[in-house]
Design an enzyme around this catalytic site. Structure first.
Site, mmCIF file in Angstrom:
data_model
loop_
_atom_site.group_PDB
_atom_site.id
_atom_site.type_symbol
_atom_site.label_atom_id
_atom_site.label_comp_id
_atom_site.label_asym_id
_atom_site.label_seq_id
_atom_site.Cartn_x
_atom_site.Cartn_y
_atom_site.Cartn_z
ATOM 1 N N HIS A 70 43.909 29.240 6.891
ATOM 2 C CA HIS A 70 44.206 28.528 5.701
ATOM 3 C C HIS A 70 43.678 27.236 5.634
ATOM 4 O O HIS A 70 43.957 26.194 6.590
ATOM 5 C CB HIS A 70 45.974 28.337 5.495
ATOM 6 C CG HIS A 70 46.279 27.649 4.478
ATOM 7 N ND1 HIS A 70 47.750 27.269 4.442
ATOM 8 C CD2 HIS A 70 45.512 27.165 3.246
ATOM 9 C CE1 HIS A 70 47.623 26.708 2.897
ATOM 10 N NE2 HIS A 70 46.669 26.645 2.528
ATOM 11 N N MET A 72 43.065 23.568 4.620
ATOM 12 C CA MET A 72 43.340 22.602 3.533
ATOM 13 C C MET A 72 42.478 21.416 3.815
ATOM 14 O O MET A 72 43.019 20.252 4.434
ATOM 15 C CB MET A 72 44.771 22.498 4.097
ATOM 16 C CG MET A 72 45.857 23.271 3.274
ATOM 17 S SD MET A 72 47.556 23.383 4.141
ATOM 18 C CE MET A 72 47.097 24.152 5.721
ATOM 19 N N MET A 141 51.268 28.510 -2.817
ATOM 20 C CA MET A 141 52.117 27.676 -2.036
ATOM 21 C C MET A 141 53.324 27.165 -2.716
ATOM 22 O O MET A 141 53.610 26.939 -3.754
ATOM 23 C CB MET A 141 50.990 26.368 -1.919
ATOM 24 C CG MET A 141 49.792 26.218 -1.348
ATOM 25 S SD MET A 141 49.993 26.746 0.649
ATOM 26 C CE MET A 141 51.131 25.689 1.154
ATOM 27 N N GLY A 149 58.155 22.640 7.583
ATOM 28 C CA GLY A 149 59.683 22.650 7.717
ATOM 29 C C GLY A 149 60.081 21.871 6.343
ATOM 30 O O GLY A 149 61.279 21.197 6.353
HETATM 31 C C1 DX5 Z 1 51.750 23.837 5.092
HETATM 32 C C2 DX5 Z 1 51.222 25.118 5.736
HETATM 33 C C3 DX5 Z 1 52.172 25.893 5.926
HETATM 34 C C4 DX5 Z 1 53.328 25.651 7.138
HETATM 35 C C5 DX5 Z 1 54.535 26.526 6.635
HETATM 36 O O1 DX5 Z 1 51.073 23.033 4.574
HETATM 37 O O2 DX5 Z 1 50.168 25.520 4.935
HETATM 38 O O3 DX5 Z 1 51.618 27.093 6.489
HETATM 39 O O4 DX5 Z 1 53.085 25.907 8.245
HETATM 40 O O5 DX5 Z 1 55.593 25.958 7.512
HETATM 41 P P1 DX5 Z 1 57.168 26.383 7.018
HETATM 42 O O6 DX5 Z 1 57.058 27.918 7.142
HETATM 43 O O7 DX5 Z 1 57.889 25.591 8.010
HETATM 44 O O8 DX5 Z 1 57.438 25.774 5.646
HETATM 45 ZN ZN ZN Z 2 49.349 27.709 5.558
#
Ligand code: DX5
Ligand code: ZN
Length: 228
Positions: A70, A72, A141, A149
């Site tokens: 992923h 970002m 998302m 978290g």
């Molecule tokens: C957030 C990430 C997620 C994150 C999800 O920016 O892309 O992949 O790790 O974490 P939880 O499941 O703890 O929300």
């Molecule tokens: Zn992610």
């Protein structure tokens, strides 16, 4: 990597021990993970930094199944080749990451990797209508990207809309952020098949005591499958 719509649990290593990624990936797979979700952050597109292609390449040999990366980051295009070489099976770019998502997704496919497109909570499903032909995965998302978290932001309407837009095409709908046994069922009912989970998988366990990972994965999976 063949296509099916079975429920897939993809632990995000963002919630694992950063000093032990290899062992954490092996433990998550042994404990029942379907895919491993790898969060790359650049401190520019999102307000946090993780790691880049070199770390992805180092992790790769420790993952038997699908390595779901992923991105970002912004820009994306200058780094596609390197992430492809690092062994990603899926490379997901954000539609918000630049003005030329169509070109980015084409470049990912050309690099021999399955393209995914991610949508921030504020971005409508219609933003990707004209690139659906180019992707194998849409990532919705359910938190603002950057941190694990966080509190789940309901996006069921968007998931339903995407499910309808996708129709019979072989495109996964992945949910990322705040997924746990309480949020999973409605997401599956709305049309999701890939559930990313960081904190909800890695909580309570460790590389030396990974059985809680297995229990956590099982709890998410059975909640999700009960909605089918
Ligand atoms: C957030 C990430 C997620 C994150 C999800 O920016 O892309 O992949 O790790 O974490 P939880 O499941 O703890 O929300
Ligand atoms: Zn992610």
């Amino acid at each position: 990597m063949s296509f099916d719509r079975s429920i897939k649990i993809a632990p995000s290593i963002l919630a694992s021990d950063f000093a032990s990624f290899g062992a954490e990936c092996r433990a998550a797979e042994t404990q029942g993970a379907d895919w491993i979700h790898v969060d790359v952050m650049d401190g520019h597109f999102v307000p946090n930094l993780t790691f880049g292609p070199a770390t992805c390449a180092a992790i790769r040999p420790h993952i038997k199944g699908v390595m779901d990366v992923h991105l970002m980051i912004s820009p994306v295009d200058p780094f596609i080749e390197e992430f492809a070489k690092a062994g990603a099976d899926i490379l997901t770019a954000h539609v918000e990451a630049g003005p030329h998502i169509h070109r980015t997704l084409q470049a990912i496919r050309t690099a021999g990797v399955r393209p995914g497109v991610a949508l921030n909570p504020g971005t409508p499903a219609s933003a990707i209508k004209h690139v659906l032909e180019l992707v194998d995965l849409v990532c919705v998302m359910t938190v603002n990207p950057g941190f694990g978290g966080q509190k789940f932001i309901p996006m069921h309407d968007k998931v339903r809309e995407l499910r309808e837009m996708i129709g019979e095409r072989d495109i996964h709908i992945e949910i990322d952020g705040g997924v746990d046994p309480s949020t999973a069922p409605d997401l599956v009912t709305a049309g999701a098949d890939v559930l990313v989970a960081g904190s909800a998988v890695f909580k309570g366990g460790s590389v030396d005591d990974p059985s809680p990972y297995g229990e956590n994965i099982k709890a998410i999976r059975s909640a999700a499958e009960s909605a089918r």
